[in-house]
Design an enzyme around this catalytic site. Structure first.
Site, short mmCIF file in Angstrom:
data_model
loop_
_atom_site.label_atom_id
_atom_site.label_comp_id
_atom_site.label_asym_id
_atom_site.label_seq_id
_atom_site.Cartn_x
_atom_site.Cartn_y
_atom_site.Cartn_z
N TYR A 144 8.33 3.37 11.75
CA TYR A 144 7.34 3.30 10.66
C TYR A 144 7.74 2.24 9.64
CZ TYR A 144 4.30 5.04 6.88
OH TYR A 144 3.36 5.16 5.88
N GLY A 160 -9.72 4.16 9.10
CA GLY A 160 -9.14 5.48 8.83
C GLY A 160 -9.77 6.11 7.59
N ALA A 161 -11.10 5.98 7.48
CA ALA A 161 -11.79 6.43 6.26
C ALA A 161 -12.25 7.88 6.35
CB ALA A 161 -12.97 5.50 5.96
N SER A 162 -11.75 8.61 7.34
CA SER A 162 -12.17 10.00 7.50
C SER A 162 -11.29 10.96 6.70
CB SER A 162 -12.13 10.38 8.99
OG SER A 162 -10.85 10.12 9.52
N ASN A 173 -6.28 0.44 6.58
CA ASN A 173 -5.63 1.66 6.08
C ASN A 173 -5.12 2.55 7.21
OD1 ASN A 173 -5.31 4.14 4.17
ND2 ASN A 173 -6.81 4.79 5.70
N SER A 182 3.71 0.43 2.91
CA SER A 182 4.38 1.65 2.44
C SER A 182 5.69 1.28 1.75
CB SER A 182 4.69 2.55 3.63
OG SER A 182 5.55 3.60 3.24
N LYS A 239 5.63 -1.14 8.68
CA LYS A 239 5.09 -1.39 7.35
C LYS A 239 5.71 -2.65 6.72
CE LYS A 239 2.19 2.05 7.19
NZ LYS A 239 0.74 1.82 7.16
N ALA A 282 9.66 -0.33 10.09
CA ALA A 282 9.50 -1.67 10.70
C ALA A 282 8.04 -2.08 10.69
CB ALA A 282 10.03 -1.65 12.13
P1 NAI Z 1 -4.06 10.23 6.92
O1 NAI Z 1 -3.37 10.75 8.12
O2 NAI Z 1 -5.06 11.10 6.22
O3 NAI Z 1 -4.80 8.85 7.28
C1 NAI Z 1 -4.52 8.06 8.39
C2 NAI Z 1 -5.81 7.64 9.01
O4 NAI Z 1 -5.56 6.70 10.06
C3 NAI Z 1 -6.56 8.82 9.64
O5 NAI Z 1 -7.91 8.78 9.21
C4 NAI Z 1 -6.46 8.54 11.12
O6 NAI Z 1 -7.57 9.01 11.85
C5 NAI Z 1 -6.39 7.02 11.17
N1 NAI Z 1 -5.81 6.53 12.40
C6 NAI Z 1 -4.55 6.73 12.84
N2 NAI Z 1 -4.38 6.16 14.04
C7 NAI Z 1 -5.57 5.56 14.36
C8 NAI Z 1 -6.03 4.82 15.48
N3 NAI Z 1 -5.24 4.55 16.52
N4 NAI Z 1 -7.31 4.38 15.47
C9 NAI Z 1 -8.10 4.64 14.43
N5 NAI Z 1 -7.75 5.35 13.34
C10 NAI Z 1 -6.49 5.81 13.33
O7 NAI Z 1 -2.92 9.80 5.92
P2 NAI Z 1 -2.91 8.87 4.62
O8 NAI Z 1 -1.75 9.30 3.86
O9 NAI Z 1 -4.23 8.80 3.98
O10 NAI Z 1 -2.53 7.44 5.25
C11 NAI Z 1 -3.31 6.27 5.09
C12 NAI Z 1 -2.39 5.07 5.14
O11 NAI Z 1 -1.51 5.11 4.03
C13 NAI Z 1 -1.52 4.99 6.39
O12 NAI Z 1 -1.46 3.66 6.86
C14 NAI Z 1 -0.15 5.43 5.86
O13 NAI Z 1 0.90 4.90 6.63
C15 NAI Z 1 -0.19 4.88 4.46
N6 NAI Z 1 0.75 5.48 3.53
C16 NAI Z 1 0.63 6.80 3.18
C17 NAI Z 1 1.55 7.35 2.29
C18 NAI Z 1 1.48 8.77 1.85
O14 NAI Z 1 2.39 9.20 1.13
N7 NAI Z 1 0.46 9.53 2.18
C19 NAI Z 1 2.64 6.55 1.74
C20 NAI Z 1 2.65 5.18 2.17
C21 NAI Z 1 1.73 4.68 3.04
#
Ligand code: NAI
Length: 248
Positions: free
Chosen positions: A158, A12-14, A93, A145, A162, A160
């Site tokens: 979610y 999820g590095a995009s 991630n 999380s 995490k 559950a």
């Molecule tokens: P984001 O939505 O920018 O990043 C999530 C990434 O996961 C995206 O790049 C997406 O393409 C990828 N992804 C999702 N489903 C996928 C799949 N089936 N296959 C491949 N890639 C997939 O959001 P963010 O906030 O950067 O989230 C990153 C991580 O941090 C997540 O695991 C999220 O649950 C966790 N997190 C975020 C918080 C926040 O406040 N933003 C708080 C706690 C945890």
């Protein structure tokens, strides 16, 4: 292809935390495997920024929910690199949320989050430890999380998923510690990314001791620490990155 640098895979590095982590690990000297699924432009942007900063990367695409496709993509990539290249870091991630009150939630919504946030990280940890065990080193960081530590109304799926990630972190740390592999988690609170755009910020910050949301870079710094030798005696741990919202 000879790869002198150690390789780090960030899923999820995009965007968001994954993008910041990929950039940070590249600065730390890793050759970063920039993973994306649908957001190809975001993945390319991450790679471009890594190159601009003097780092090196490669793009890799798969859906984390599909174990065979994920393993195939990784096997294909590692076939091209020198067998001696070290695969030192996995950052799990990628994740989603799909919220709703428990009484109203469909099977499909519940399961979609479980598949992305538990199955995906499991498939990648399984693939990674097989390789890391052979080289007898490696560091895995799972992005959990605050919701997984405390629960959160409207996020039964979610929370559950995490919490499961924390349990998997502890379990795998016990299994692979004797082989020199560390497994840790970070538990971010509210971080300013696309994932939290719908949250009423003004109300929430009142509850956060540091009175602001965190940045993706602040989470990336902690992940960088957990991937580095600076944390060489830490494993099975979940590090909170939440501005003091839930002291742990
Ligand atoms: P984001 O939505 O920018 O990043 C999530 C990434 O996961 C995206 O790049 C997406 O393409 C990828 N992804 C999702 N489903 C996928 C799949 N089936 N296959 C491949 N890639 C997939 O959001 P963010 O906030 O950067 O989230 C990153 C991580 O941090 C997540 O695991 C999220 O649950 C966790 N997190 C975020 C918080 C926040 O406040 N933003 C708080 C706690 C945890």
């Amino acid at each position: 292809m000879k790869q002198n640098k150690s390789i780090a895979l960030v899923t999820g590095a995009s965007s968001g935390i994954g993008q910041a982590t990929a950039l940070r690990l590249a600065q730390d000297g890793f050759h970063v495997l920039v993973h994306f699924h649908q957001n190809e432009a975001g993945g390319a942007e991450t790679a471009k920024r890594i190159e601009a900063g003097g780092g090196s990367s490669a793009l890799i695409r798969f859906d984390v929910r599909e174990s065979a496709a994920a393993e195939q993509a990784l096997d294909d990539y590692f076939k091209q690199v020198d067998p001696e290249s070290r695969f030192e870091v996995l950052v799990n991630n990628a994740g989603i949320h799909s919220d709703g009150l428990a009484g109203m939630m469909s099977d499909k919504v519940f399961e979609s989050v479980i598949e992305s946030n538990i199955n995906g990280p499991f498939y990648l940890m399984r693939w990674s430890v097989r390789r890391m065990i052979r080289q007898r080193s490696g560091s895995i960081v799972n992005v959990s999380s605050l919701a997984g530590q405390t629960g959160n109304p409207g996020q039964i799926n979610y929370a559950a998923s995490k919490a499961a990630l924390i349990a998997m972190t502890k379990t795998l740390a016990m299994e692979v510690g004797p082989r020199g592999i560390r497994v840790n988690a970070v538990a971010p609170g509210f971080i300013d990314t696309a994932m939290v755009t719908k949250i009423p910020k003004e109300q929430v910050v009142e509850r956060i001791p540091l009175r602001r949301f965190g940045t993706s870079e602040e989470v990336a710094n902690v992940i960088s620490f957990l991937c580095s030798s600076q944390s060489s005696y830490i494993t099975g741990h979940t590090l909170s990155v939440n501005g003091g919202l839930f002291p742990s």
